[in-house]
Motif scaffolding. Structure first.
Motif, PDB file in Angstrom:
ATOM      1  N   GLN A 333       0.812  -1.212   0.000  1.00 42.47           N
ATOM      2  CA  GLN A 333       0.000   0.000   0.000  1.00 42.47           C
ATOM      3  C   GLN A 333       0.849   1.267   0.000  1.00 42.47           C
ATOM      4  N   GLN A 337       0.601   3.957  -3.086  1.00 37.80           N
ATOM      5  CA  GLN A 337       0.253   5.350  -2.797  1.00 37.80           C
ATOM      6  C   GLN A 337       1.385   6.313  -3.156  1.00 37.80           C
ATOM      7  N   TYR A 360       0.687   9.027   3.979  1.00 40.43           N
ATOM      8  CA  TYR A 360       0.288   7.619   3.926  1.00 40.43           C
ATOM      9  C   TYR A 360      -1.026   7.375   4.637  1.00 40.43           C
ATOM     10  N   ASP A 362      -3.083   4.455   6.060  1.00 41.16           N
ATOM     11  CA  ASP A 362      -2.951   3.055   6.477  1.00 41.16           C
ATOM     12  C   ASP A 362      -4.305   2.363   6.372  1.00 41.16           C
ATOM     13  N   LYS A 363      -4.428   1.444   5.422  1.00 37.08           N
ATOM     14  CA  LYS A 363      -5.690   0.730   5.212  1.00 37.08           C
ATOM     15  C   LYS A 363      -5.807  -0.522   6.076  1.00 37.08           C
ATOM     16  N   SER A 401      -6.621  -7.089  -6.349  1.00 34.39           N
ATOM     17  CA  SER A 401      -5.310  -6.469  -6.530  1.00 34.39           C
ATOM     18  C   SER A 401      -4.535  -7.043  -7.708  1.00 34.39           C
TER      19      SER A 401
END
Length: 432
Positions: A333, A337, A360, A362-363, A401
């Motif tokens: 991620q 990003q 950033y 954060d997922k 993905s």
């Protein structure tokens, strides 16, 4: 959360002439940068990679354990870039000459206006020569295929030998590293031991060796929540995996794994998932490198000491974000990003607009542990999800993905087949 910072760019910075961006590396960071910035006609984009395909690293372990085919998680660059304004070179970078703005390849020299390192990382063996020579790393498609062949060949040897001590050694596997890769490999191997091995190899009844996972930290899946630590430990233990924490591998001679505690494990297979270090290049000085050999960058991913060289993803360490004083985690991620943010900044530069500092989002983190078990932590570990719901979340996120519908459909089919049958038919040894 930090507010998004911008820096003004005067109109004199904006250029109407076409500028050449050379991107080194076609992983998450490089692909996202290339595809976004190529939409702007003021840039010519050239992407370099030593492989002729992009691949999805989080699913490498499923290729290594014969649950997916290598083609399920990879896709050729040239087909990916059809009808897009991106040129591709299958090449390995020999050195960089920042003074002349030149990238030296084996058979070519490329000049650039902007150079971006999206060059990822390689396995870190921490200076242990024997481990580097004898262990099986888990970082590339080649590593995964090597592991698959090695495991299958070892099983065949075990089925033939009459020496029970040798058979036990052949069937004992040590996984070094308790992060997502190590935990997922250990869980998959334990499921195979439980559901598959004795069906394929009835000769081995009563003599299957142990599966160990070794990690220097106090928990498996260290950066995740305490609930995840406990669940990962319980699930792997219930599957029969022997867990050794606060312990690391010191040596391996192809027969014996020596641990930091002084204990030894007789094993013919050591799988190395214990750490990475960034790829480095001649022409980038030591003063521009930080922890893990990552290039030190500012909040716009510009490399320290240079005006037109950038680094993103695993190649970059950005210490300007007060939430991550030791740099952002080396995760997909972050790479995605940063690639997209840098693309927006290149386009903003052309239009004389302010640049946006990387911020950033954060997922969350996730890992699959066994056939019916996964763990998901969201909102910086404040929400933990386990069990079948986490499993479906893991499957969905990894499926979407993948880079194209062909890969998605093939992977979904193989997953469904494996789940329903507790088996898979990809256990063939192919030699190059």
């Amino acid at each position: 959360m930090n507010s998004i910072k911008t820096t003004p760019v005067t109109m004199s910075n904006a250029q109407n002439t076409v500028k050449k961006i050379v991107i080194i590396g076609g992983g998450f960071a490089g692909i996202n940068l290339a595809e976004q910035v190529a939409k702007n006609k003021n840039y010519q984009v050239i992407l370099l990679d030593k492989n002729n395909y992009n691949y999805f690293p989080p699913l490498l372990y499923q290729v290594a354990t014969s649950f997916l085919d290598a083609s399920d998680i990879s896709y050729p660059f040239r087909k990916m870039f059809r009808n897009k304004r991106i040129s591709y070179r299958m090449a390995e970078v020999l050195k960089i000459d920042p003074a002349s703005q030149t990238v030296h390849l084996a058979n070519e020299e490329l000049t650039y206006d902007y150079l971006v390192f999206a060059s990822g990382a390689r396995i870190n063996f921490f200076g242990m020569d024997n481990v580097q020579k004898n262990a099986i790393p888990m970082k590339t498609i080649d590593d995964a295929l090597r592991m698959r062949n090695s495991l299958l060949q070892t099983m065949e040897q075990a089925a033939m030998t009459k020496d029970l001590a040798e058979r036990r050694k052949l069937l004992t596997i040590v996984v070094a590293g308790g992060g997502p890769t190590g935990v997922e490999i250990a869980g998959m191997l334990a499921e195979m031991k439980k559901n598959i091995f004795l069906k394929d190899y009835p000769e081995l009844k009563g003599t299957l060796g142990g599966i160990y996972i070794v990690d220097g930290g106090k928990n498996l899946l260290g950066p995740m929540s305490d609930k995840t630590h406990q669940e990962a430990y319980k699930v792997l233990s219930d599957l029969g995996v022997k867990i050794k924490l606060n312990t690391y591998v010191k040596d391996y001679d192809k027969n014996t794994v020596t641990l930091s505690t002084g204990e030894t494990i007789e094993a013919k297979t050591l799988i190395w998932a214990a750490g990475i270090t960034a790829n480095t290049f001649e022409g980038i000085p030591e003063s521009s490198l930080g922890t893990g050999r990552r290039m030190i960058t500012d909040e716009f991913n510009k490399v320290t000491g240079f005006d037109n060289i950038y680094a993103i993803g695993d190649a970059s360490i950005q210490i300007t974000d007060e939430r991550y004083p030791k740099g952002h985690p080396q995760l997909a991620q972050v790479a995605i990003q940063q690639g997209r943010n840098l693309a927006k900044n290149f386009i903003a530069l052309q239009h004389g607009k302010p640049l946006t500092a990387f911020n950033y989002f954060d997922k969350g983190d996730m890992a699959i542990i066994g056939r019916n078990k996964a763990v998901v932590d969201l909102f910086k570990n404040k929400l933990h999800i386990g069990g079948i719901m986490a499993l479906f979340m893991w499957l969905f996120i990894h499926l979407i993905s993948l880079v194209n519908y062909r890969n998605k459909l093939k992977t979904l089919y193989n997953w469904a087949t494996a789940y329903l049958s507790k088996d898979q038919s990809l256990r063939m040894i192919f030699r190059s």
